[in-house]
Design a protein around this motif. Structure first.
Motif, PDB file in Angstrom:
ATOM      1  N   VAL A 203       0.764 -11.344  -3.867  1.00  0.00           N
ATOM      2  CA  VAL A 203       0.525 -10.319  -4.887  1.00  0.00           C
ATOM      3  C   VAL A 203      -0.071  -9.090  -4.201  1.00  0.00           C
ATOM      4  N   LYS A 204      -0.038  -7.968  -4.898  1.00  0.00           N
ATOM      5  CA  LYS A 204      -0.675  -6.758  -4.390  1.00  0.00           C
ATOM      6  C   LYS A 204      -2.193  -6.908  -4.465  1.00  0.00           C
ATOM      7  N   ASP A 205      -2.902  -6.249  -3.577  1.00  0.00           N
ATOM      8  CA  ASP A 205      -4.361  -6.353  -3.572  1.00  0.00           C
ATOM      9  C   ASP A 205      -4.997  -5.707  -4.797  1.00  0.00           C
ATOM     10  N   THR A 206      -4.228  -4.914  -5.533  1.00  0.00           N
ATOM     11  CA  THR A 206      -4.731  -4.285  -6.764  1.00  0.00           C
ATOM     12  C   THR A 206      -4.174  -4.959  -8.023  1.00  0.00           C
ATOM     13  N   ALA A 207      -3.511  -6.094  -7.863  1.00  0.00           N
ATOM     14  CA  ALA A 207      -2.865  -6.766  -8.998  1.00  0.00           C
ATOM     15  C   ALA A 207      -3.897  -7.290  -9.991  1.00  0.00           C
ATOM     16  N   ASP A 208      -3.467  -7.473 -11.234  1.00  0.00           N
ATOM     17  CA  ASP A 208      -4.345  -8.015 -12.272  1.00  0.00           C
ATOM     18  C   ASP A 208      -4.728  -9.467 -12.003  1.00  0.00           C
ATOM     19  N   ASN A 209      -4.092 -10.091 -11.031  1.00  0.00           N
ATOM     20  CA  ASN A 209      -4.463 -11.456 -10.628  1.00  0.00           C
ATOM     21  C   ASN A 209      -5.899 -11.515 -10.129  1.00  0.00           C
ATOM     22  N   TYR A 210      -6.462 -10.350  -9.790  1.00  0.00           N
ATOM     23  CA  TYR A 210      -7.835 -10.307  -9.283  1.00  0.00           C
ATOM     24  C   TYR A 210      -8.859  -9.957 -10.368  1.00  0.00           C
ATOM     25  N   GLU A 256      -0.237  -4.344   4.478  1.00  0.00           N
ATOM     26  CA  GLU A 256      -1.681  -4.202   4.305  1.00  0.00           C
ATOM     27  C   GLU A 256      -2.131  -4.355   2.859  1.00  0.00           C
ATOM     28  N   ASP A 257      -1.260  -4.009   1.919  1.00  0.00           N
ATOM     29  CA  ASP A 257      -1.655  -4.056   0.507  1.00  0.00           C
ATOM     30  C   ASP A 257      -1.246  -5.358  -0.180  1.00  0.00           C
ATOM     31  N   GLU A 258      -0.866  -6.369   0.593  1.00  0.00           N
ATOM     32  CA  GLU A 258      -0.459  -7.647   0.013  1.00  0.00           C
ATOM     33  C   GLU A 258      -1.445  -8.754   0.353  1.00  0.00           C
ATOM     34  N   ARG A 259      -1.598  -9.700  -0.567  1.00  0.00           N
ATOM     35  CA  ARG A 259      -2.456 -10.862  -0.369  1.00  0.00           C
ATOM     36  C   ARG A 259      -1.714 -12.129  -0.778  1.00  0.00           C
TER      37      ARG A 259
END
Length: 270
Positions: A203-210, A256-259
């Motif tokens: 997911v993206k590091d800014t995703a709502d998953n966080y 860089e923007d993926e986790r």
């Protein structure tokens, strides 16, 4: 011109060729030495950090398979032989909040800390040594006792050695998850919590998953559905409004923007 007159020229050519060969060899050796030195500088911190954590495990973890043989998890794994000396860990580092362990990848077996910010343990090991390995740490906004609906834990994905959360992405494969569906969190209160993986994916590091705060049960269930929708595969395990989950996050080392985010739901607490 006679052969006698041509011989000195050949000797000069041979001498010049030998000098050029020697220069090339010297340059090649220098390049090799510099490359080897740079590689050593890159690899040495990982080696030192790994040794650091080996010492922590030797001091604080007992795996002699003694104890209550009735201590089983949902997958019939004997947990009695794995014991954590939290008194020793807390003496070493008062920020200790837990120990996390996987059956596989078995290398994931580390103390977990929590700081007042999410930067301190990015470059500091459990024993406060400056090192690229950092530490496994809980997000500053989560409860230290894992009582919250979602406890977020971070760990590095490293370029060498496979330590920390480097091998967490093995769960990108559904067959691996089916073979090893559980991970375990031990806490200073003597409890062992077993979590079953229900979501795994990039997911993206800014995703709502966080997102870590949910105003209502409905908001939490919407969050769970989001996480399931971004998973590489579906897992048949119940997650409801009363569930407690743990989210494990690491870099992908691709963008860089993926986790890579692995999430498990609490299925047993002893």
């Amino acid at each position: 011109m006679s052969k006698r007159n041509r011989k000195p020229n050949r000797k000069k050519k041979n001498k010049a060729g030998n000098i050029i060969s020697t220069i090339i060899l010297i340059i090649a050796v220098c390049v090799f030495v510099v490359a080897a030195y740079q590689l050593l500088l890159n690899v040495l911190p990982y080696y030192q950090g790994g040794k650091d954590y080996d010492k922590v495990k030797a001091l604080a973890v007992q795996t002699d398979n003694k104890g209550d043989k009735d201590a089983k998890t949902s997958d019939d794994t004997d947990l009695a032989g794995f014991q954590v000396d939290f008194a020793t860990l807390l003496e070493m580092n008062p920020d200790t909040v837990a120990w996390i362990r996987f059956d596989e990848p078995s290398i994931i077996s580390y103390p977990v800390v929590k700081s007042q910010d999410n930067n301190e343990y990015l470059t500091k090991t459990f024993t406060a040594n400056d090192n690229k390995l950092g530490a496994i740490f809980v997000d500053k906004d989560c409860a230290s006792d894992f009582s919250g609906r979602n406890t977020l834990i971070y760990g590095h994905h490293l370029n060498y050695g496979g330590e920390m959360f480097s091998r967490l992405n093995e769960y990108a494969d559904e067959s691996f998850c089916k073979a090893h569906p559980y991970f375990y969190i031990y806490t200073p209160d003597g409890k062992t919590r077993t979590y079953q993986v229900f979501s795994a994916g990039v997911v993206k590091d800014t995703a709502d998953n966080y997102i870590l705060s949910y105003a209502t049960d409905e908001d939490f269930m919407k969050y769970i559905e989001l996480c399931r929708s971004t998973s590489n595969y579906a897992v048949d395990v119940e997650v409801n409004a009363q569930s407690k989950i743990v989210s494990l996050s690491t870099c992908t080392n691709v963008n860089e923007d993926e986790r890579f985010l692995l999430q498990g739901v609490l299925v047993e607490e002893k």
